[in-house]
Design an enzyme around this catalytic site. Sequence first.
Site, PDB file in Angstrom:
ATOM      1  N   LYS A   1       0.827  -1.191   0.000  1.00 44.83           N
ATOM      2  CA  LYS A   1       0.000   0.000   0.000  1.00 44.83           C
ATOM      3  C   LYS A   1       0.868   1.252   0.000  1.00 44.83           C
ATOM      4  O   LYS A   1       2.045   1.148   0.305  1.00 44.83           O
ATOM      5  CB  LYS A   1      -0.920  -0.012   1.213  1.00 44.83           C
ATOM      6  CG  LYS A   1      -0.129  -0.075   2.534  1.00 44.83           C
ATOM      7  CD  LYS A   1      -1.037  -0.053   3.691  1.00 44.83           C
ATOM      8  CE  LYS A   1      -1.466   1.357   4.009  1.00 44.83           C
ATOM      9  NZ  LYS A   1      -1.477   1.667   5.426  1.00 44.83           N
TER      10      LYS A   1
ATOM     11  N   LYS B   1      -1.761 -11.229  10.478  1.00 45.16           N
ATOM     12  CA  LYS B   1      -1.624 -11.305  11.944  1.00 45.16           C
ATOM     13  C   LYS B   1      -2.282 -12.589  12.446  1.00 45.16           C
ATOM     14  O   LYS B   1      -3.385 -12.938  12.017  1.00 45.16           O
ATOM     15  CB  LYS B   1      -2.295 -10.093  12.607  1.00 45.16           C
ATOM     16  CG  LYS B   1      -1.521  -8.790  12.419  1.00 45.16           C
ATOM     17  CD  LYS B   1      -2.192  -7.658  13.186  1.00 45.16           C
ATOM     18  CE  LYS B   1      -1.594  -6.310  12.808  1.00 45.16           C
ATOM     19  NZ  LYS B   1      -0.343  -6.003  13.478  1.00 45.16           N
TER      20      LYS B   1
ATOM     21  N   LYS C   1      -4.089   7.690  15.946  1.00 46.27           N
ATOM     22  CA  LYS C   1      -2.705   7.784  16.429  1.00 46.27           C
ATOM     23  C   LYS C   1      -2.721   8.543  17.746  1.00 46.27           C
ATOM     24  O   LYS C   1      -3.632   9.318  18.005  1.00 46.27           O
ATOM     25  CB  LYS C   1      -1.856   8.576  15.437  1.00 46.27           C
ATOM     26  CG  LYS C   1      -1.827   7.980  14.050  1.00 46.27           C
ATOM     27  CD  LYS C   1      -0.582   7.186  13.814  1.00 46.27           C
ATOM     28  CE  LYS C   1      -0.492   6.699  12.388  1.00 46.27           C
ATOM     29  NZ  LYS C   1       0.072   5.363  12.272  1.00 46.27           N
TER      30      LYS C   1
ATOM     31  N   HIS D   1      -7.246  -2.017   6.640  1.00 44.92           N
ATOM     32  CA  HIS D   1      -7.212  -2.896   7.811  1.00 44.92           C
ATOM     33  C   HIS D   1      -8.578  -3.040   8.496  1.00 44.92           C
ATOM     34  O   HIS D   1      -9.036  -4.147   8.765  1.00 44.92           O
ATOM     35  CB  HIS D   1      -6.202  -2.385   8.836  1.00 44.92           C
ATOM     36  CG  HIS D   1      -4.837  -2.120   8.267  1.00 44.92           C
ATOM     37  ND1 HIS D   1      -4.293  -2.897   7.277  1.00 44.92           N
ATOM     38  CD2 HIS D   1      -3.902  -1.171   8.544  1.00 44.92           C
ATOM     39  CE1 HIS D   1      -3.087  -2.440   6.967  1.00 44.92           C
ATOM     40  NE2 HIS D   1      -2.834  -1.388   7.719  1.00 44.92           N
TER      41      HIS D   1
ATOM     42  N   GLU E   1      -3.447   3.284  18.257  1.00 40.06           N
ATOM     43  CA  GLU E   1      -1.984   3.307  18.335  1.00 40.06           C
ATOM     44  C   GLU E   1      -1.557   4.389  19.309  1.00 40.06           C
ATOM     45  O   GLU E   1      -2.205   5.437  19.382  1.00 40.06           O
ATOM     46  CB  GLU E   1      -1.384   3.618  16.964  1.00 40.06           C
ATOM     47  CG  GLU E   1      -1.667   2.568  15.926  1.00 40.06           C
ATOM     48  CD  GLU E   1      -0.993   2.910  14.612  1.00 40.06           C
ATOM     49  OE1 GLU E   1       0.177   2.539  14.462  1.00 40.06           O
ATOM     50  OE2 GLU E   1      -1.625   3.556  13.768  1.00 40.06           O
TER      51      GLU E   1
HETATM   52  C1  BG6 Z   1       0.145   0.599   8.537  1.00 37.09           C
HETATM   53  C2  BG6 Z   1      -0.120   2.076   8.577  1.00 37.09           C
HETATM   54  O1  BG6 Z   1      -0.533   0.000   7.457  1.00 37.09           O
HETATM   55  O2  BG6 Z   1      -0.289   0.012   9.749  1.00 37.09           O
HETATM   56  C3  BG6 Z   1       0.588   2.721   9.764  1.00 37.09           C
HETATM   57  O3  BG6 Z   1       0.339   2.670   7.381  1.00 37.09           O
HETATM   58  C4  BG6 Z   1       0.200   1.999  11.032  1.00 37.09           C
HETATM   59  O4  BG6 Z   1       0.258   4.097   9.864  1.00 37.09           O
HETATM   60  C5  BG6 Z   1       0.388   0.509  10.896  1.00 37.09           C
HETATM   61  O5  BG6 Z   1       1.008   2.486  12.082  1.00 37.09           O
HETATM   62  C6  BG6 Z   1      -0.166  -0.237  12.090  1.00 37.09           C
HETATM   63  O6  BG6 Z   1       0.220  -1.577  12.016  1.00 37.09           O
HETATM   64  P1  BG6 Z   1       0.346  -2.476  13.320  1.00 37.09           P
HETATM   65  O7  BG6 Z   1       0.721  -3.815  12.788  1.00 37.09           O
HETATM   66  O8  BG6 Z   1       1.374  -1.842  14.192  1.00 37.09           O
HETATM   67  O9  BG6 Z   1      -1.021  -2.440  13.959  1.00 37.09           O
END
Ligand code: BG6
Length: 486
Positions: free
Chosen positions: A145, A179, A336, A236, A213
């Site tokens: 992506k 995952k 975030k 996601h 996050e």
């Molecule tokens: C990515 C995003 O696809 O997924 C990021 O571009 C994000 O911004 C990340 O931080 C989160 O992934 P994970 O595996 O840490 O939940």
Amino acid sequence: IPVDPFDYVVFGATGDLSQRKLIPALYYRFYDGQFDTNSRIIGVSRTEMSDEEFQKFARDAVTEFVDADHIEQQMLDDFIGCFSYIANDVTDREGWAELSDSLRNDPEVVRAFYLAVAPFLFAPICDYLSSQNYWTPDARVVLEKPLGRDLQSSIEINDTVAEVFREDQVYRIDHYLGKETVQNLLALRFANALFEPIWNSAHIDHIQITAAESVGAGGRSYYEKSGALRDMVQNHLLQLLCLVAMEPPASDEANALRDEKLKVLRALKRIEGDDVHKNTVRGQYRGVSSEDTKVPGYLEELGEGATSNTETFVAIKAEVENWRWNGVPFYMRTGKRMARRASEIVIQFREIPHSIFSRTQGAPTPNQLVIRLQPDEGVKLFLMIKDPGPGGMRLRQVPLNLSFADTFTQRTPEAYERLLMDVVRGNQTLFMRRDELEAAWAWIDPIREAWDTDATPLHGYTAGTWGPTSSVALIERDGRTWHEEL
Ligand code: BG6
């Protein structure tokens, strides 16, 4: 189970993704014996570098991002021996270096091109691969992506790639699908008889999907152009929603699964016009500056005097318009700089139809299934029980708690480990098909357009919180609350 030997050509090999995710993931697979020195990883990138310098880059990536107790010197040396490098500016057609010395013309060797580069480079790369006869009927291409900014641009990207690669050669990464806990959704739903009969609107009140996050966007220009809706929801969160909402596929064959996910995406009620304002919330984090904590706000990270309309938080109330989910809201949120890193899916069941208990004994709280994706992976089923003791019947809610860390001794693999090897195996199950990707964009576009044109406010929220208060209002308006245990 060992995979066939491969030649993995990684475009963008000196980038962040390669350093943090791809190389460490490959190392773990090598460490577990899934491939050996018969396989090759060929880095391609603009930076001038020798093989030795790239090998040092790979070695450093392993040392930094792999658990120290998995690093063995001999093992690492052997692994690094698989790496070689070609400097190439892919926008300069004349200057293309030859890959042919690195690629083996052996039908037993799987050939994969990993495009960890910006999508505007997909066209020149695909073009080059075909013009130089590096394409073979069995070669695979892996796309990272962002696969577009909207439906139109994603169609263009897909068309470009489709001029060279057939759909069954294309592997579109959504790393959430790799995952462990996300795959576990399939096991939970389709390997247990318990849930499926009650997995519908007759028994489920609503569903919550959260991907929070604690890190910030860090002033990245990619993020500024993308925002949380494109960065997290389009891919996601919608993929998670699909896995929760889809009908049981007839098998675990890639297209059987992807057909069912596609039906969900197509059944998503479009949010447009006034509904965008009502059913979506967007926010941007503000900094915190106190004696003990100092966290920069999104704008401060961008630089002095910056202005931005980019959202770092999104909450959406979605609906899947089909028989199974009629009237069941799917509340999604992601952001975030939230209070904690926590991703989970909550299935909130309905109240019991009639209580035989008196009010003093306690009102039965509806059951809840909490699927914790990360960290502290696990599944909790909240049940009502009798509080032990001689004091008569008192009701209490307790979880049946399945913690992965307590139950399994083995390490939980990173998403990319599984996905990189699935490409070699030729298994597309955990990759997005073109029509899925486009259906997801088609649902996102009207929201984005409304945000761009109308006055859906961008609410500020304090870094380290659960987002703007209007996100709380979004769900409380319906008499519900966000799951708090996060
Ligand atoms: C990515 C995003 O696809 O997924 C990021 O571009 C994000 O911004 C990340 O931080 C989160 O992934 P994970 O595996 O840490 O939940």
